[in-house]
Design a protein around this motif. Sequence first.
Motif, PDB file in Angstrom:
ATOM      1  N   SER A  47      86.910 -34.126 129.817  1.00 19.79           N
ATOM      2  CA  SER A  47      87.021 -33.921 131.268  1.00 19.79           C
ATOM      3  C   SER A  47      87.025 -35.238 132.023  1.00 19.79           C
ATOM      4  O   SER A  47      87.707 -35.395 133.033  1.00 19.79           O
ATOM      5  N   LEU A  48      86.238 -36.182 131.520  1.00 21.21           N
ATOM      6  CA  LEU A  48      86.195 -37.483 132.181  1.00 21.21           C
ATOM      7  C   LEU A  48      87.578 -38.123 132.151  1.00 21.21           C
ATOM      8  O   LEU A  48      88.085 -38.574 133.175  1.00 21.21           O
ATOM      9  N   TYR A  49      88.188 -38.129 130.968  1.00 17.71           N
ATOM     10  CA  TYR A  49      89.481 -38.793 130.847  1.00 17.71           C
ATOM     11  C   TYR A  49      90.633 -37.960 131.406  1.00 17.71           C
ATOM     12  O   TYR A  49      91.701 -38.504 131.664  1.00 17.71           O
ATOM     13  N   ASN A  50      90.398 -36.699 131.656  1.00 18.28           N
ATOM     14  CA  ASN A  50      91.396 -35.888 132.363  1.00 18.28           C
ATOM     15  C   ASN A  50      91.385 -36.204 133.852  1.00 18.28           C
ATOM     16  O   ASN A  50      92.365 -35.955 134.552  1.00 18.28           O
ATOM     17  N   ASN A  51      90.259 -36.734 134.356  1.00 15.71           N
ATOM     18  CA  ASN A  51      90.114 -37.015 135.780  1.00 15.71           C
ATOM     19  C   ASN A  51      90.168 -38.501 136.135  1.00 15.71           C
ATOM     20  O   ASN A  51      90.488 -38.852 137.270  1.00 15.71           O
ATOM     21  N   PHE A  52      89.825 -39.353 135.197  1.00 11.78           N
ATOM     22  CA  PHE A  52      89.798 -40.795 135.433  1.00 11.78           C
ATOM     23  C   PHE A  52      90.394 -41.495 134.217  1.00 11.78           C
ATOM     24  O   PHE A  52      90.039 -41.185 133.086  1.00 11.78           O
ATOM     25  N   ALA A  53      91.267 -42.440 134.457  1.00  9.26           N
ATOM     26  CA  ALA A  53      91.938 -43.135 133.360  1.00  9.26           C
ATOM     27  C   ALA A  53      90.966 -43.998 132.560  1.00  9.26           C
ATOM     28  O   ALA A  53      91.191 -44.259 131.377  1.00  9.26           O
ATOM     29  N   SER A  54      89.880 -44.429 133.217  1.00 12.96           N
ATOM     30  CA  SER A  54      88.937 -45.337 132.560  1.00 12.96           C
ATOM     31  C   SER A  54      87.628 -45.354 133.341  1.00 12.96           C
ATOM     32  O   SER A  54      87.550 -44.823 134.451  1.00 12.96           O
ATOM     33  N   LYS A  55      86.634 -46.004 132.777  1.00 10.49           N
ATOM     34  CA  LYS A  55      85.382 -46.197 133.507  1.00 10.49           C
ATOM     35  C   LYS A  55      85.640 -47.035 134.758  1.00 10.49           C
ATOM     36  O   LYS A  55      85.052 -46.783 135.814  1.00 10.49           O
ATOM     37  N   ALA A  56      86.545 -48.002 134.661  1.00 13.29           N
ATOM     38  CA  ALA A  56      86.875 -48.850 135.818  1.00 13.29           C
ATOM     39  C   ALA A  56      87.389 -48.008 136.978  1.00 13.29           C
ATOM     40  O   ALA A  56      87.039 -48.248 138.143  1.00 13.29           O
ATOM     41  N   GLU A  57      88.201 -47.010 136.681  1.00 18.61           N
ATOM     42  CA  GLU A  57      88.710 -46.134 137.746  1.00 18.61           C
ATOM     43  C   GLU A  57      87.575 -45.286 138.325  1.00 18.61           C
ATOM     44  O   GLU A  57      87.517 -45.066 139.539  1.00 18.61           O
ATOM     45  N   LEU A  58      86.673 -44.824 137.485  1.00 15.64           N
ATOM     46  CA  LEU A  58      85.504 -44.075 137.960  1.00 15.64           C
ATOM     47  C   LEU A  58      84.661 -44.965 138.870  1.00 15.64           C
ATOM     48  O   LEU A  58      84.210 -44.531 139.941  1.00 15.64           O
ATOM     49  N   VAL A  59      84.464 -46.218 138.495  1.00 12.01           N
ATOM     50  CA  VAL A  59      83.687 -47.163 139.309  1.00 12.01           C
ATOM     51  C   VAL A  59      84.374 -47.382 140.651  1.00 12.01           C
ATOM     52  O   VAL A  59      83.721 -47.351 141.702  1.00 12.01           O
ATOM     53  N   GLU A  60      85.665 -47.584 140.633  1.00 13.09           N
ATOM     54  CA  GLU A  60      86.397 -47.816 141.885  1.00 13.09           C
ATOM     55  C   GLU A  60      86.289 -46.602 142.810  1.00 13.09           C
ATOM     56  O   GLU A  60      86.084 -46.744 144.020  1.00 13.09           O
TER      57      GLU A  60
END
Length: 196
Positions: A47-60
Amino acid sequence: MTEKKPDAGESARDRLLNAARVLFYNDGIAGTGIDAVVKRAGVAKKSLYNNFASKAELVETYLHLRHDEWLSLYQRRLEAANSPLEGVLAVFLAYEDHAEYAYERGFRGCGLLNAAAELPADAPGRQAVRRHKEQVESILATHLIELTRGDEKRATLLAKHLAFLLEGAMSRAGLEGNGDCVRQARSMAITLMEAL
């Protein structure tokens, strides 16, 4: 700014963002792994990678949410403002609200600056934090231009002065774990503006 436990009715994206907001603030970005975010969100890692390409994108995304949360605090305070002076004070009051919020592990300073301190100098997230701080200074300048009867140069200089006062107060408030320093900074700001 609400810290809440995962809600089965929320989308996986929202659950992940809520988990990241709490964990990044509590433990820092570097100290929070993807597995911890997924576990707290109660979703599958996929689910994380379905919503965010990476941890960096989640941080942004987290940084943008923190910015929007502060703007919301400021807007609520601004609604009660009836003068340019009260508009400036709305900025300080929004920071006080932030400092007095019941964080899971207590207040530890500005979440945006905390995050920026962990990111490399050229990281997009640091630029997002810089834009936030510049917007706060611009908001102060807008109110101060009215207060100085259109003296843009004076208003800009005073806005920078107040922004520095506010940032210093937030740093100390983070160390002390409450909004007392921000309240003291607000009193100092009133004294400065009364001299105009």
